[in-house]
Design a protein around this motif. Structure first.
Motif, PDB file in Angstrom:
ATOM      1  N   ILE A 170      38.190  72.360  47.005  1.00 11.49           N
ATOM      2  CA  ILE A 170      38.575  70.807  45.869  1.00 11.49           C
ATOM      3  C   ILE A 170      39.749  71.164  46.228  1.00 11.49           C
ATOM      4  CG2 ILE A 170      39.064  69.922  43.721  1.00 11.49           C
ATOM      5  CD1 ILE A 170      36.387  70.401  44.173  1.00 11.49           C
ATOM      6  N   LEU A 171      40.968  72.498  46.990  1.00 13.89           N
ATOM      7  CA  LEU A 171      42.189  71.635  46.862  1.00 13.89           C
ATOM      8  C   LEU A 171      42.451  72.020  48.950  1.00 13.89           C
ATOM      9  CD1 LEU A 171      43.895  75.189  45.504  1.00 13.89           C
ATOM     10  CD2 LEU A 171      44.386  72.751  45.328  1.00 13.89           C
ATOM     11  N   LEU A 172      41.867  71.791  49.203  1.00 16.79           N
ATOM     12  CA  LEU A 172      40.507  71.433  50.875  1.00 16.79           C
ATOM     13  C   LEU A 172      40.858  69.750  50.607  1.00 16.79           C
ATOM     14  CD1 LEU A 172      38.876  74.169  52.529  1.00 16.79           C
ATOM     15  CD2 LEU A 172      41.735  74.125  53.780  1.00 16.79           C
ATOM     16  N   SER A 173      40.021  69.241  49.629  1.00 16.00           N
ATOM     17  CA  SER A 173      38.774  67.990  49.918  1.00 16.00           C
ATOM     18  C   SER A 173      40.434  67.222  49.223  1.00 16.00           C
ATOM     19  CB  SER A 173      37.958  68.151  48.631  1.00 16.00           C
ATOM     20  OG  SER A 173      37.194  68.971  49.083  1.00 16.00           O
ATOM     21  N   PHE A 174      41.234  68.128  48.450  1.00 17.91           N
ATOM     22  CA  PHE A 174      42.674  66.871  48.010  1.00 17.91           C
ATOM     23  C   PHE A 174      43.988  66.997  49.432  1.00 17.91           C
ATOM     24  CE2 PHE A 174      40.815  66.644  43.972  1.00 17.91           C
ATOM     25  CZ  PHE A 174      41.313  65.870  42.994  1.00 17.91           C
ATOM     26  N   ASN A 175      43.544  68.278  50.240  1.00 17.90           N
ATOM     27  CA  ASN A 175      44.134  67.589  51.036  1.00 17.90           C
ATOM     28  C   ASN A 175      44.724  67.095  52.227  1.00 17.90           C
ATOM     29  OD1 ASN A 175      47.008  69.938  51.265  1.00 17.90           O
ATOM     30  ND2 ASN A 175      45.931  71.476  50.054  1.00 17.90           N
ATOM     31  N   GLY A 180      43.904  62.079  54.997  1.00 20.85           N
ATOM     32  CA  GLY A 180      43.050  61.247  55.637  1.00 20.85           C
ATOM     33  C   GLY A 180      43.485  59.968  54.878  1.00 20.85           C
ATOM     34  N   PHE A 181      43.943  59.491  53.482  1.00 19.48           N
ATOM     35  CA  PHE A 181      43.224  58.914  53.458  1.00 19.48           C
ATOM     36  C   PHE A 181      44.289  57.463  53.394  1.00 19.48           C
ATOM     37  CE2 PHE A 181      39.391  60.219  52.610  1.00 19.48           C
ATOM     38  CZ  PHE A 181      38.561  59.052  53.654  1.00 19.48           C
ATOM     39  N   GLU A 182      46.021  58.774  53.148  1.00 18.17           N
ATOM     40  CA  GLU A 182      47.306  57.919  52.910  1.00 18.17           C
ATOM     41  C   GLU A 182      48.012  58.500  53.659  1.00 18.17           C
ATOM     42  OE1 GLU A 182      48.791  56.426  50.422  1.00 18.17           O
ATOM     43  OE2 GLU A 182      47.034  56.369  49.362  1.00 18.17           O
ATOM     44  N   VAL A 183      47.574  59.070  54.824  1.00 23.19           N
ATOM     45  CA  VAL A 183      48.780  59.138  55.833  1.00 23.19           C
ATOM     46  C   VAL A 183      48.173  58.691  56.957  1.00 23.19           C
ATOM     47  CG1 VAL A 183      49.808  61.081  57.174  1.00 23.19           C
ATOM     48  CG2 VAL A 183      49.419  61.648  54.451  1.00 23.19           C
ATOM     49  N   GLY A 184      47.167  58.555  57.188  1.00 23.09           N
ATOM     50  CA  GLY A 184      46.306  58.125  57.819  1.00 23.09           C
ATOM     51  C   GLY A 184      45.265  58.672  59.209  1.00 23.09           C
ATOM     52  N   ASN A 185      45.442  60.309  59.298  1.00 25.95           N
ATOM     53  CA  ASN A 185      45.085  60.630  59.713  1.00 25.95           C
ATOM     54  C   ASN A 185      43.248  61.160  60.100  1.00 25.95           C
ATOM     55  OD1 ASN A 185      43.445  63.413  61.290  1.00 25.95           O
ATOM     56  ND2 ASN A 185      45.788  64.626  61.044  1.00 25.95           N
ATOM     57  N   ARG A 187      40.667  62.306  61.398  1.00 28.27           N
ATOM     58  CA  ARG A 187      40.411  63.502  61.534  1.00 28.27           C
ATOM     59  C   ARG A 187      39.904  64.636  60.289  1.00 28.27           C
ATOM     60  NH1 ARG A 187      42.404  68.927  62.006  1.00 28.27           N
ATOM     61  NH2 ARG A 187      40.494  71.256  62.606  1.00 28.27           N
ATOM     62  N   GLN A 188      41.328  63.910  59.130  1.00 28.44           N
ATOM     63  CA  GLN A 188      41.121  64.945  57.863  1.00 28.44           C
ATOM     64  C   GLN A 188      40.248  63.766  57.128  1.00 28.44           C
ATOM     65  OE1 GLN A 188      42.593  67.789  56.521  1.00 28.44           O
ATOM     66  NE2 GLN A 188      43.642  68.137  59.246  1.00 28.44           N
ATOM     67  N   LYS A 189      40.363  62.719  57.862  1.00 25.76           N
ATOM     68  CA  LYS A 189      38.644  62.052  57.134  1.00 25.76           C
ATOM     69  C   LYS A 189      37.466  62.576  56.840  1.00 25.76           C
ATOM     70  CE  LYS A 189      41.326  57.331  57.100  1.00 25.76           C
ATOM     71  NZ  LYS A 189      41.535  55.653  57.509  1.00 25.76           N
ATOM     72  N   LEU A 190      37.452  62.772  57.938  1.00 21.37           N
ATOM     73  CA  LEU A 190      36.118  63.386  58.690  1.00 21.37           C
ATOM     74  C   LEU A 190      36.060  64.911  57.512  1.00 21.37           C
ATOM     75  CD1 LEU A 190      35.481  62.696  62.160  1.00 21.37           C
ATOM     76  CD2 LEU A 190      34.314  61.596  60.059  1.00 21.37           C
ATOM     77  N   LEU A 191      37.207  65.903  57.891  1.00 18.03           N
ATOM     78  CA  LEU A 191      37.084  66.736  57.024  1.00 18.03           C
ATOM     79  C   LEU A 191      36.955  67.074  55.376  1.00 18.03           C
ATOM     80  CD1 LEU A 191      39.466  69.111  59.382  1.00 18.03           C
ATOM     81  CD2 LEU A 191      37.606  68.696  59.860  1.00 18.03           C
ATOM     82  N   PHE A 192      37.536  65.761  54.756  1.00 21.71           N
ATOM     83  CA  PHE A 192      37.049  65.860  54.101  1.00 21.71           C
ATOM     84  C   PHE A 192      36.111  65.823  52.611  1.00 21.71           C
ATOM     85  CE2 PHE A 192      36.722  62.159  50.541  1.00 21.71           C
ATOM     86  CZ  PHE A 192      36.926  62.757  49.222  1.00 21.71           C
ATOM     87  N   GLY A 193      34.866  64.720  53.610  1.00 16.74           N
ATOM     88  CA  GLY A 193      33.489  65.828  53.448  1.00 16.74           C
ATOM     89  C   GLY A 193      32.872  66.347  53.511  1.00 16.74           C
ATOM     90  N   LEU A 194      33.112  67.429  54.626  1.00 12.86           N
ATOM     91  CA  LEU A 194      32.636  68.247  54.379  1.00 12.86           C
ATOM     92  C   LEU A 194      33.300  69.366  53.493  1.00 12.86           C
ATOM     93  CD1 LEU A 194      31.887  70.972  56.295  1.00 12.86           C
ATOM     94  CD2 LEU A 194      33.977  71.148  57.481  1.00 12.86           C
ATOM     95  N   TYR A 195      34.333  69.820  53.271  1.00 14.71           N
ATOM     96  CA  TYR A 195      35.110  70.219  51.736  1.00 14.71           C
ATOM     97  C   TYR A 195      34.728  69.896  51.183  1.00 14.71           C
ATOM     98  CZ  TYR A 195      38.832  71.597  55.839  1.00 14.71           C
ATOM     99  OH  TYR A 195      38.644  72.198  56.998  1.00 14.71           O
TER     100      TYR A 195
END
Length: 497
Positions: A170-175, A180-185, A187-195
């Protein structure tokens, strides 16, 4: 030249760190050492721990059979619907069992014992990262210190349970969500779905976190414009791709893709009884200690100063409030179920403390006060658990294990009310007690399941849910071959002929 470059890189990455980073390294080391130290007082793995360890061992030998059929042990699964009872065990999500299976397959048992402390310590670091990304490094450091010393976090981190693991994902998801959706990364947007998918497959209650992100988008955009982000849909696609194997499992073993999830929902209604909705409020000091009071003060500050309008703040508030409401609505409640609110409480309190002007070292005084209170409460909780784990019942239980392992034939079957626990320590075929106790029902189970010529009944006061009349029935009907009795603790083995 390569060695010189390596040394220069180490110097840059280690010696070039700022004071907060050095302090954070100390927090991580201290956090890990505390969690390792707690491991040494726990002499017996309890029911849930034994279930995950047994399941991991079984999956190491047959990774495609996520079932208890022919396993030799039983996880108490009462249901009038055959599909949602033994041997199906889909109400236990797969991430932790398969992680243990991989470690077991490669004979890395020494890692199994410290796996949860490692994951819990990593989560402390992730709280630092989240606090830093949302606010600043000081907030990250303070919140990480609080989370490292949080009593409920320390308690769960020395048990082979899913709580620390789901908190990690969950902490990985929020990070990843924020990056991803605020800073604009991207790759992190995609990792969000995985975590988020891994969190759900670690504990089904993680599904209550998913609406938090939807609510955040609605608060932020005041529209549905966020749906135009193609990376959001790619994250959703990754989420479903990750859970597809579990949907296939549900179809194969339950006849429908959501079978495992439905089984988990049913299990929540019959395990551990029902507690009042106010359970967590009445136990808030035990769970959050002084941080609970600090969080209430912080809420007043946020409301008065309209800080709740900041994106970082209302993301945390939506997370904490929504999940708290859902977990309070659960029929069965335990302290550890509220662990996922812990990061919210720690970061919000750290954020408010960081705003305190450090006149006369006021800020440092507040931080030290919180650290002392958290440390003291954690120590008191440790003393209570130490007494419980070292009680006379545990002593007799372990003596019973020793008798079974050294005196009984390897082909013997054991009747026990602690099926997964006894199996973990003896690796004997374990038959469960009848749901409705009587000697005739007991003998029906033995005769129906009997797979060997020797059957023994192991009765213990350890975590006993059966009354003393059961002990009396066993005394009158069967020959006793082993007995341990120390004050209120006892364990007996009877020979069934």
């Amino acid at each position: 030249m390569k060695i010189i470059k390596l040394l220069e890189k180490i110097k840059k990455n280690i010696l070039g760190l700022d004071r907060i980073s050095y302090l954070m390294i100390g927090v991580i080391l201290l956090s890990f050492l505390v969690r390792i130290a707690y491991l040494f007082y726990n002499p017996v793995r309890g029911w849930d721990e034994s279930v995950y360890l047994n399941l991991g061992s079984d999956l190491a030998h047959n990774p495609l059979l996520y079932s208890l059929i022919n396993s030799g042990w039983n996880d108490f699964i009462p249901s009038t619907d055959f599909i949602y009872s033994w041997p199906n065990i889909g109400f236990r999500p797969p991430v932790l069992p398969y992680t243990l299976a991989i470690l077991s397959y490669f004979k890395l048992n020494f890692i199994i014992s410290i796996l949860i402390p490692i994951i819990s310590t990593w989560s402390v670091y992730l709280v630092f990262v989240l606090g830093k990304n949302l606010f600043n490094k000081r907030v990250g450091l303070i919140s990480a210190i609080f989370f490292a010393l949080l009593p409920i976090n320390i308690y769960t981190s020395q048990k082979i349970w899913v709580d620390s693991v789901v908190a990690f994902f969950i902490l990985l998801s929020f990070n990843s969500f924020w990056q991803g959706f605020e800073v604009g990364n991207k790759r992190q947007k995609l990792l969000f779905g995985l975590y988020l998918a891994l969190a759900l497959l670690t504990r089904y209650t993680a599904m209550w976190i998913a609406p938090v992100f939807l609510l955040y988008f609605l608060f932020r955009d005041k529209s549905l414009n966020f749906l135009k982000d193609k990376y959001l849909w790619l994250a959703v696609l990754i989420f479903f791709l990750v859970i597809i194997p579990w949907l296939i499992y549900g179809y194969v073993f339950y006849g429908q893709p959501l079978g495992g999830f439905i089984h988990g929902l049913q299990a929540a209604n019959y395990y551990g009884g029902i507690q009042e909705w106010s359970y967590y409020l009445s136990r808030s000091w035990r769970i959050f200690t002084i941080l609970g009071l600090g969080f209430i003060i912080a809420l007043f500050y946020l409301i008065i100063n309209k800080e709740y309008q900041r994106r970082q703040v209302y993301l945390l508030l939506i997370w904490g409030i929504f999940f708290s409401v859902m977990v309070m609505a659960m029929p069965h409640k335990e302290d550890r179920y509220i662990l996922l609110v812990g990061p919210v409480v720690c970061i919000i309190v750290a954020y408010i403390i960081d705003k305190v002007k450090n006149r006369f070292y006021l800020q440092y005084t507040i931080i030290i006060l919180f650290i002392v209170a958290l440390s003291y409460t954690s120590y008191q909780a440790f003393k209570i658990e130490y007494v419980i784990e070292k009680d006379k019942s545990s002593i007799c239980l372990t003596q019973g294990f020793n008798y079974i392992n050294t005196k009984l034939p390897g082909s013997a079957s054991i009747i026990s009310q602690q099926s997964p626990v006894i199996y973990y320590y003896t690796k004997r075929n374990i038959l469960p007690y009848p749901e409705i106790w009587s000697i005739s029902n007991l003998e029906n189970i033995i005769n129906y399941n009997r797979a060997s010529q020797s059957v023994y009944i192991f009765y213990t006061s350890y975590d006993s849910v059966l009354g003393p009349y059961v002990h009396g029935d066993l005394e009158q009907n069967y020959a006793k071959v082993f007995e341990c009795s120390i004050d209120y603790g006892f364990a007996t083995v009877y020979n069934y002929k």
